[in-house]
Design a protein around this motif. Structure first.
Motif, PDB file in Angstrom:
ATOM      1  N   ILE A 161      -1.145 135.901 -29.328  1.00  0.00           N
ATOM      2  CA  ILE A 161      -0.502 137.220 -29.335  1.00  0.00           C
ATOM      3  C   ILE A 161       1.011 137.049 -29.159  1.00  0.00           C
ATOM      4  CG2 ILE A 161      -0.304 139.435 -28.121  1.00  0.00           C
ATOM      5  CD1 ILE A 161      -2.932 139.274 -29.595  1.00  0.00           C
ATOM      6  N   ALA A 162       1.415 136.148 -28.262  1.00  0.00           N
ATOM      7  CA  ALA A 162       2.846 135.898 -28.041  1.00  0.00           C
ATOM      8  C   ALA A 162       3.516 135.400 -29.316  1.00  0.00           C
ATOM      9  CB  ALA A 162       3.035 134.887 -26.908  1.00  0.00           C
ATOM     10  N   ARG A 163       2.856 134.484 -30.034  1.00  0.00           N
ATOM     11  CA  ARG A 163       3.409 133.987 -31.300  1.00  0.00           C
ATOM     12  C   ARG A 163       3.560 135.112 -32.309  1.00  0.00           C
ATOM     13  NH1 ARG A 163       0.187 129.657 -30.340  1.00  0.00           N
ATOM     14  NH2 ARG A 163      -1.470 130.426 -31.678  1.00  0.00           N
ATOM     15  N   TYR A 164       2.568 135.975 -32.378  1.00  0.00           N
ATOM     16  CA  TYR A 164       2.633 137.093 -33.306  1.00  0.00           C
ATOM     17  C   TYR A 164       3.834 137.983 -32.985  1.00  0.00           C
ATOM     18  CZ  TYR A 164       1.186 140.777 -36.453  1.00  0.00           C
ATOM     19  OH  TYR A 164       1.161 141.690 -37.468  1.00  0.00           O
ATOM     20  N   LEU A 165       4.049 138.267 -31.699  1.00  0.00           N
ATOM     21  CA  LEU A 165       5.177 139.103 -31.295  1.00  0.00           C
ATOM     22  C   LEU A 165       6.517 138.425 -31.588  1.00  0.00           C
ATOM     23  CD1 LEU A 165       3.830 140.523 -27.908  1.00  0.00           C
ATOM     24  CD2 LEU A 165       4.052 141.742 -30.082  1.00  0.00           C
ATOM     25  N   THR A 166       6.611 137.120 -31.341  1.00  0.00           N
ATOM     26  CA  THR A 166       7.879 136.429 -31.613  1.00  0.00           C
ATOM     27  C   THR A 166       8.150 136.351 -33.114  1.00  0.00           C
ATOM     28  OG1 THR A 166       6.792 134.267 -31.440  1.00  0.00           O
ATOM     29  CG2 THR A 166       7.933 135.091 -29.471  1.00  0.00           C
ATOM     30  N   ILE A 167       7.125 136.233 -33.919  1.00  0.00           N
ATOM     31  CA  ILE A 167       7.317 136.247 -35.378  1.00  0.00           C
ATOM     32  C   ILE A 167       7.861 137.604 -35.821  1.00  0.00           C
ATOM     33  CG2 ILE A 167       6.058 136.263 -37.577  1.00  0.00           C
ATOM     34  CD1 ILE A 167       4.288 134.034 -36.382  1.00  0.00           C
ATOM     35  N   GLN A 168       7.469 138.662 -35.110  1.00  0.00           N
ATOM     36  CA  GLN A 168       7.962 140.006 -35.422  1.00  0.00           C
ATOM     37  C   GLN A 168       9.399 140.212 -34.947  1.00  0.00           C
ATOM     38  OE1 GLN A 168       6.143 142.338 -37.209  1.00  0.00           O
ATOM     39  NE2 GLN A 168       4.740 140.634 -37.485  1.00  0.00           N
ATOM     40  N   GLY A 169       9.947 139.261 -34.166  1.00  0.00           N
ATOM     41  CA  GLY A 169      11.335 139.347 -33.723  1.00  0.00           C
ATOM     42  C   GLY A 169      11.542 139.550 -32.235  1.00  0.00           C
ATOM     43  N   VAL A 170      10.480 139.558 -31.456  1.00  0.00           N
ATOM     44  CA  VAL A 170      10.606 139.721 -30.008  1.00  0.00           C
ATOM     45  C   VAL A 170      11.143 138.424 -29.405  1.00  0.00           C
ATOM     46  CG1 VAL A 170       9.338 140.168 -27.860  1.00  0.00           C
ATOM     47  CG2 VAL A 170       8.706 141.363 -29.954  1.00  0.00           C
ATOM     48  N   ALA A 171      12.064 138.544 -28.464  1.00  0.00           N
ATOM     49  CA  ALA A 171      12.634 137.375 -27.792  1.00  0.00           C
ATOM     50  C   ALA A 171      11.568 136.731 -26.906  1.00  0.00           C
ATOM     51  CB  ALA A 171      13.833 137.776 -26.955  1.00  0.00           C
ATOM     52  N   PRO A 172      11.431 135.405 -26.975  1.00  0.00           N
ATOM     53  CA  PRO A 172      10.438 134.727 -26.125  1.00  0.00           C
ATOM     54  C   PRO A 172      10.662 134.968 -24.630  1.00  0.00           C
ATOM     55  CG  PRO A 172      11.219 133.245 -27.828  1.00  0.00           C
ATOM     56  CD  PRO A 172      12.071 134.477 -27.902  1.00  0.00           C
ATOM     57  N   SER A 173      11.892 135.249 -24.222  1.00  0.00           N
ATOM     58  CA  SER A 173      12.172 135.497 -22.808  1.00  0.00           C
ATOM     59  C   SER A 173      11.567 136.812 -22.319  1.00  0.00           C
ATOM     60  CB  SER A 173      13.678 135.498 -22.560  1.00  0.00           C
ATOM     61  OG  SER A 173      14.291 136.532 -23.306  1.00  0.00           O
ATOM     62  N   GLN A 174      11.141 137.676 -23.215  1.00  0.00           N
ATOM     63  CA  GLN A 174      10.520 138.946 -22.842  1.00  0.00           C
ATOM     64  C   GLN A 174       9.014 138.816 -22.661  1.00  0.00           C
ATOM     65  OE1 GLN A 174      12.557 141.164 -26.272  1.00  0.00           O
ATOM     66  NE2 GLN A 174      12.230 142.773 -24.730  1.00  0.00           N
ATOM     67  N   ILE A 175       8.454 137.649 -22.980  1.00  0.00           N
ATOM     68  CA  ILE A 175       7.004 137.482 -23.007  1.00  0.00           C
ATOM     69  C   ILE A 175       6.579 136.442 -21.989  1.00  0.00           C
ATOM     70  CG2 ILE A 175       5.024 136.848 -24.423  1.00  0.00           C
ATOM     71  CD1 ILE A 175       6.764 137.562 -26.881  1.00  0.00           C
ATOM     72  N   GLU A 176       5.549 136.775 -21.219  1.00  0.00           N
ATOM     73  CA  GLU A 176       4.935 135.835 -20.290  1.00  0.00           C
ATOM     74  C   GLU A 176       3.442 135.807 -20.604  1.00  0.00           C
ATOM     75  OE1 GLU A 176       3.971 135.431 -15.524  1.00  0.00           O
ATOM     76  OE2 GLU A 176       5.585 136.747 -16.175  1.00  0.00           O
ATOM     77  N   THR A 177       2.863 134.622 -20.603  1.00  0.00           N
ATOM     78  CA  THR A 177       1.428 134.518 -20.845  1.00  0.00           C
ATOM     79  C   THR A 177       0.739 133.977 -19.598  1.00  0.00           C
ATOM     80  OG1 THR A 177       1.612 132.284 -21.770  1.00  0.00           O
ATOM     81  CG2 THR A 177       1.698 134.118 -23.319  1.00  0.00           C
ATOM     82  N   VAL A 178      -0.459 134.466 -19.362  1.00  0.00           N
ATOM     83  CA  VAL A 178      -1.272 134.004 -18.239  1.00  0.00           C
ATOM     84  C   VAL A 178      -2.732 134.049 -18.678  1.00  0.00           C
ATOM     85  CG1 VAL A 178      -1.464 136.283 -17.183  1.00  0.00           C
ATOM     86  CG2 VAL A 178      -1.691 134.265 -15.762  1.00  0.00           C
ATOM     87  N   SER A 179      -3.525 133.120 -18.158  1.00  0.00           N
ATOM     88  CA  SER A 179      -4.944 133.092 -18.501  1.00  0.00           C
ATOM     89  C   SER A 179      -5.786 133.298 -17.252  1.00  0.00           C
ATOM     90  CB  SER A 179      -5.312 131.750 -19.137  1.00  0.00           C
ATOM     91  OG  SER A 179      -6.708 131.700 -19.364  1.00  0.00           O
ATOM     92  N   PHE A 180      -6.789 134.150 -17.375  1.00  0.00           N
ATOM     93  CA  PHE A 180      -7.745 134.357 -16.299  1.00  0.00           C
ATOM     94  C   PHE A 180      -9.099 133.746 -16.659  1.00  0.00           C
ATOM     95  CE2 PHE A 180      -4.713 137.801 -15.517  1.00  0.00           C
ATOM     96  CZ  PHE A 180      -4.437 137.554 -14.191  1.00  0.00           C
ATOM     97  N   GLY A 181      -9.220 133.208 -17.871  1.00  0.00           N
ATOM     98  CA  GLY A 181     -10.483 132.615 -18.283  1.00  0.00           C
ATOM     99  C   GLY A 181     -11.608 133.623 -18.177  1.00  0.00           C
ATOM    100  N   GLU A 182     -12.700 133.228 -17.537  1.00  0.00           N
ATOM    101  CA  GLU A 182     -13.866 134.105 -17.375  1.00  0.00           C
ATOM    102  C   GLU A 182     -13.854 134.825 -16.030  1.00  0.00           C
ATOM    103  OE1 GLU A 182     -17.371 131.353 -15.747  1.00  0.00           O
ATOM    104  OE2 GLU A 182     -16.397 130.494 -17.502  1.00  0.00           O
ATOM    105  N   GLU A 183     -12.791 134.669 -15.256  1.00  0.00           N
ATOM    106  CA  GLU A 183     -12.762 135.141 -13.872  1.00  0.00           C
ATOM    107  C   GLU A 183     -12.622 136.650 -13.698  1.00  0.00           C
ATOM    108  OE1 GLU A 183     -13.441 133.013 -11.394  1.00  0.00           O
ATOM    109  OE2 GLU A 183     -13.656 131.522 -12.978  1.00  0.00           O
ATOM    110  N   VAL A 184     -12.132 137.384 -14.698  1.00  0.00           N
ATOM    111  CA  VAL A 184     -11.917 138.828 -14.553  1.00  0.00           C
ATOM    112  C   VAL A 184     -12.621 139.562 -15.694  1.00  0.00           C
ATOM    113  CG1 VAL A 184     -10.179 140.623 -14.205  1.00  0.00           C
ATOM    114  CG2 VAL A 184      -9.654 138.270 -13.563  1.00  0.00           C
ATOM    115  N   PRO A 185     -13.936 139.635 -15.639  1.00  0.00           N
ATOM    116  CA  PRO A 185     -14.646 140.336 -16.715  1.00  0.00           C
ATOM    117  C   PRO A 185     -14.518 141.855 -16.580  1.00  0.00           C
ATOM    118  CG  PRO A 185     -16.203 139.606 -15.054  1.00  0.00           C
ATOM    119  CD  PRO A 185     -14.846 139.072 -14.651  1.00  0.00           C
ATOM    120  N   VAL A 186     -14.600 142.550 -17.711  1.00  0.00           N
ATOM    121  CA  VAL A 186     -14.657 144.015 -17.677  1.00  0.00           C
ATOM    122  C   VAL A 186     -16.090 144.485 -17.859  1.00  0.00           C
ATOM    123  CG1 VAL A 186     -12.299 144.446 -18.394  1.00  0.00           C
ATOM    124  CG2 VAL A 186     -14.066 144.200 -20.121  1.00  0.00           C
TER     125      VAL A 186
END
Length: 192
Positions: free
Chosen positions: A147-172
């Motif tokens: 998703i971050a790559r998609y946003l940066t390809i659209q022109g969003v600055a990488p400094s505006q994006i943070e990624t984090v993974s919760f894996g399977e730990e936070v199910p809905v």
């Protein structure tokens, strides 16, 4: 005494000193500083009609800690641009490829981020319960980065994006079937 034994004693001694230094207790200075900060924070929050704070009392009712939830003043007219736009994006089993149906909503998020360079977004990657915890953490990270790559390809600055993974730990969804697993394979977009 050999150099090797002297080195071991030095490491043990420094470790013990470090542990002892980390286990200090609050002093009167610490408490008064916290109390002053609490009073100024309380006054600021009273003017803003914000009551999201908690206080803890120590001996004799002395104030020992303050937890204040920060609230960021968001201009509602700026967020109107994102009204009704999806903030959860789903993925296929064991995949981290952005689905075509997600692209329109992601383009709107990108447009918002480009027009508001001070805005920051956190992309939270998730996976279903199948697979090991380590694999699911990595899969959630790959999804968030897609998703971050998609946003940066659209022109969003990488400094505006943070990624984090919760894996399977936070199910809905807590079921153990394909419907629940589909809901848990996602990336959530959260603005800060």
């Amino acid at each position: 005494m050999s150099v090797n034994k002297l080195g071991k004693f030095a490491v043990i001694g420094l470790s013990a000193a470090w542990i002892a230094g980390c286990s200090t207790t609050a002093t009167e200075t610490d408490t008064s500083t916290v109390a002053e900060d609490a009073n100024s924070t309380e006054q600021a929050n009273d003017t803003a009609d914000n009551t999201d704070q908690s206080f803890g009392a120590g001996e004799d009712g002395a104030l020992t800690s303050v937890i204040v939830e920060e609230t960021v003043a968001v201009d509602d007219s700026n967020m109107d641009m994102l009204a009704g736009v999806e903030t959860v994006f789903y993925f296929d089993f064991d995949k981290s490829i952005v689905r075509p149906e997600s692209r329109e909503a992601l383009a709107k998020h990108a447009e918002y981020l480009i027009s508001h360079p001070d805005a920051r977004v956190v992309l939270e990657g998730h996976a279903d319960e199948r697979g090991t915890r380590e694999y699911n953490m990595a899969l959630g990270e790959r999804r968030a980065k897609a998703i971050a790559r998609y946003l940066t390809i659209q022109g969003v600055a990488p400094s505006q994006i943070e990624t984090v993974s919760f894996g399977e730990e936070v199910p809905v969804a807590f079921g153990h079937d394909s419907e629940a697993w589909q809901l848990n394979r996602r990336v959530e977009v959260r603005y800060e």
